[in-house]
Write a protein that holds these residues in place. Structure first.
Motif, short mmCIF file in Angstrom:
data_model
loop_
_atom_site.label_atom_id
_atom_site.label_comp_id
_atom_site.label_asym_id
_atom_site.label_seq_id
_atom_site.Cartn_x
_atom_site.Cartn_y
_atom_site.Cartn_z
N GLY A 53 34.74 -33.95 -81.07
CA GLY A 53 34.20 -34.06 -79.71
C GLY A 53 32.84 -33.45 -79.50
N LYS A 77 29.13 -33.43 -79.07
CA LYS A 77 28.15 -34.46 -78.73
C LYS A 77 26.76 -34.03 -79.19
CE LYS A 77 31.05 -37.13 -76.43
NZ LYS A 77 31.40 -38.48 -76.90
N LYS A 123 23.66 -35.06 -71.29
CA LYS A 123 24.27 -33.78 -71.66
C LYS A 123 24.73 -33.83 -73.12
CE LYS A 123 23.71 -32.55 -67.43
NZ LYS A 123 22.54 -31.68 -67.11
N ASP A 147 26.08 -31.15 -76.63
CA ASP A 147 26.44 -29.84 -77.16
C ASP A 147 25.43 -29.34 -78.18
OD1 ASP A 147 29.05 -29.85 -75.78
OD2 ASP A 147 29.54 -31.44 -77.21
N PRO A 188 21.71 -27.49 -71.76
CA PRO A 188 22.84 -26.68 -72.19
C PRO A 188 22.77 -26.27 -73.66
CG PRO A 188 23.59 -28.46 -70.79
CD PRO A 188 22.14 -28.70 -71.03
N LYS A 212 29.74 -25.04 -80.44
CA LYS A 212 30.72 -24.85 -79.37
C LYS A 212 30.54 -26.00 -78.37
CE LYS A 212 30.73 -19.81 -79.71
NZ LYS A 212 30.45 -18.54 -79.02
N LYS A 213 31.64 -26.57 -77.92
CA LYS A 213 31.58 -27.63 -76.92
C LYS A 213 31.24 -27.00 -75.58
CE LYS A 213 35.53 -29.24 -78.56
NZ LYS A 213 35.45 -28.86 -80.00
N LEU A 214 30.25 -27.55 -74.92
CA LEU A 214 29.68 -26.92 -73.72
C LEU A 214 30.17 -27.52 -72.43
CD1 LEU A 214 26.04 -26.60 -75.10
CD2 LEU A 214 27.88 -24.90 -75.18
N GLY A 215 30.99 -28.55 -72.50
CA GLY A 215 31.57 -29.14 -71.31
C GLY A 215 30.61 -30.05 -70.57
#
Length: 347
Positions: free
Chosen positions: A220, A222, A280, A282, A308, A344-347
């Motif tokens: 997941g 990105k 957006k 990551d 981000p 790290k996935k940042l949402g």
């Protein structure tokens, strides 16, 4: 991969080539520019009679009476050939930085031992090229043209020697570009059965597996592929570059810009800095070429600092123009695997 004519890349005036014109006729014969008849093998090489031919990725047949020795190549192509033991006489393209050190595009080459015919786009000294008595011009192709061969002088240049182009754009993936570059090197006398070459290929395959494993272990994530210029932020699509297509085949998830917003050649979307946060991600893979703004210079762009991935420290260099040898591409994949694994996935 942006075209050099985009605002991203610096341009200089064309090199005057008038002095070379008188040499064209004299050297055309030794260039061996006539095309061999259709149907020759794709990989090319010397025949029993000693003649040489190579069918390139533009579908054109380069041929000569014997294997070319006086080779001139785009810097990145020359660097790949060097890794296979094939030396070139001259180069064109990013070769030397302003401080005199080798440009990353030069790879492992000793740039003091090659004639630099041009160091930026649209710079190609035709007179110096002719004086080298070239037997082959080798370069890459992204879009059906000879990469870094100036449009204004290409006819003069292509009369002096046969040309061969290796595809690195939208029709191929990194593994195919590697294979074809190795084919060209082999046709020019490289021994692909050495331990060095075997080890490099094994390292590349292991690095590909590492990327797959990293994606599975950290799904997941990105990834946005970007390039910074003074007025614009360019977001690349993974569909038109051999490296990104290969990464995608390994499972890497890219942010893909809107199709109808891409440049006419289909490589990237141009965003003003006010709109740099449109997508957006990551992780940002940032164009590492000397013509693009690097992270330190981008600090002056407020919207860059607000991305981000930038705030999280998840910006990694993208080798926008890989040197297509297994040795150099293995390193790219190893670095990519670490980037994905640690993100790290940042949402």
């Amino acid at each position: 991969m942006p075209k050099p004519s985009s605002p991203l890349l610096s341009r200089r005036g064309l090199i005057a080539a008038g002095g070379a014109l008188g040499l064209v006729a004299a050297l055309t014969a030794c260039g061996g520019g006539d095309k061999a008849k259709d149907g020759a093998g794709d990989k090319g090489g010397s025949t029993a009679s000693g003649a040489w031919s190579f069918k390139d990725d533009l579908g054109k047949e380069a041929s000569a009476k014997s294997t070319p020795k006086n080779i001139v190549a785009y810097t990145g192509t020359a660097a790949a050939l060097y890794d296979y033991g094939v030396q070139v006489k001259g180069v064109f393209g990013p070769t030397k930085l302003a401080d005199g050190k080798p440009d990353p595009m030069a790879g492992s080459m000793d740039i003091s031992k090659v004639e630099i015919l041009g160091n930026v786009y649209d710079e190609f000294n035709v007179e110096k090229y002719a004086a080298l008595r070239p037997e082959l011009l080798a370069t890459n192709t992204w879009d059906g043209t000879y990469w870094y061969v100036p449009e204004a002088s290409k006819d003069k240049i292509l009369k002096l020697a046969p040309a061969a182009a290796i595809g690195v754009g939208d029709k191929v993936s990194m593994d195919k570009a590697l294979e074809r570059t190795a084919d060209l090197a082999k046709s020019l006398g490289a021994d692909l059965n050495t331990k060095k070459t075997a080890d490099a290929k094994a390292r590349f395959e292991a690095a590909s597996a590492k990327v797959r494993e990293a994606v599975k272990a950290n799904p997941g994530v990105k990834v946005l592929v970007g390039s910074g210029a003074d007025q614009m932020f360019y977001v690349s699509t993974p569909k038109t570059s051999a490296d990104l297509k290969y990464f995608e085949s390994l499972g890497v998830e890219f942010v893909t810009p809107e199709q109808d917003k891409l440049d006419p050649q289909g490589f990237f979307e141009s965003l003003s800095w006010e709109n740099a946060g449109k997508y957006k991600a990551d992780v940002v893979l940032l164009d590492n070429r000397s013509v693009a703004l690097q992270p330190e210079a981008l600090k002056s762009k407020p919207t860059w600092n607000e991305l981000p991935a930038v705030k999280a420290g998840q910006v990694a260099p993208r080798v926008t123009e890989p040197i297509y040898s297994y040795d150099k591409c293995a390193q790219i994949l190893e670095d990519l695997a670490k980037t994905i694994q640690n993100a790290k996935k940042l949402g």
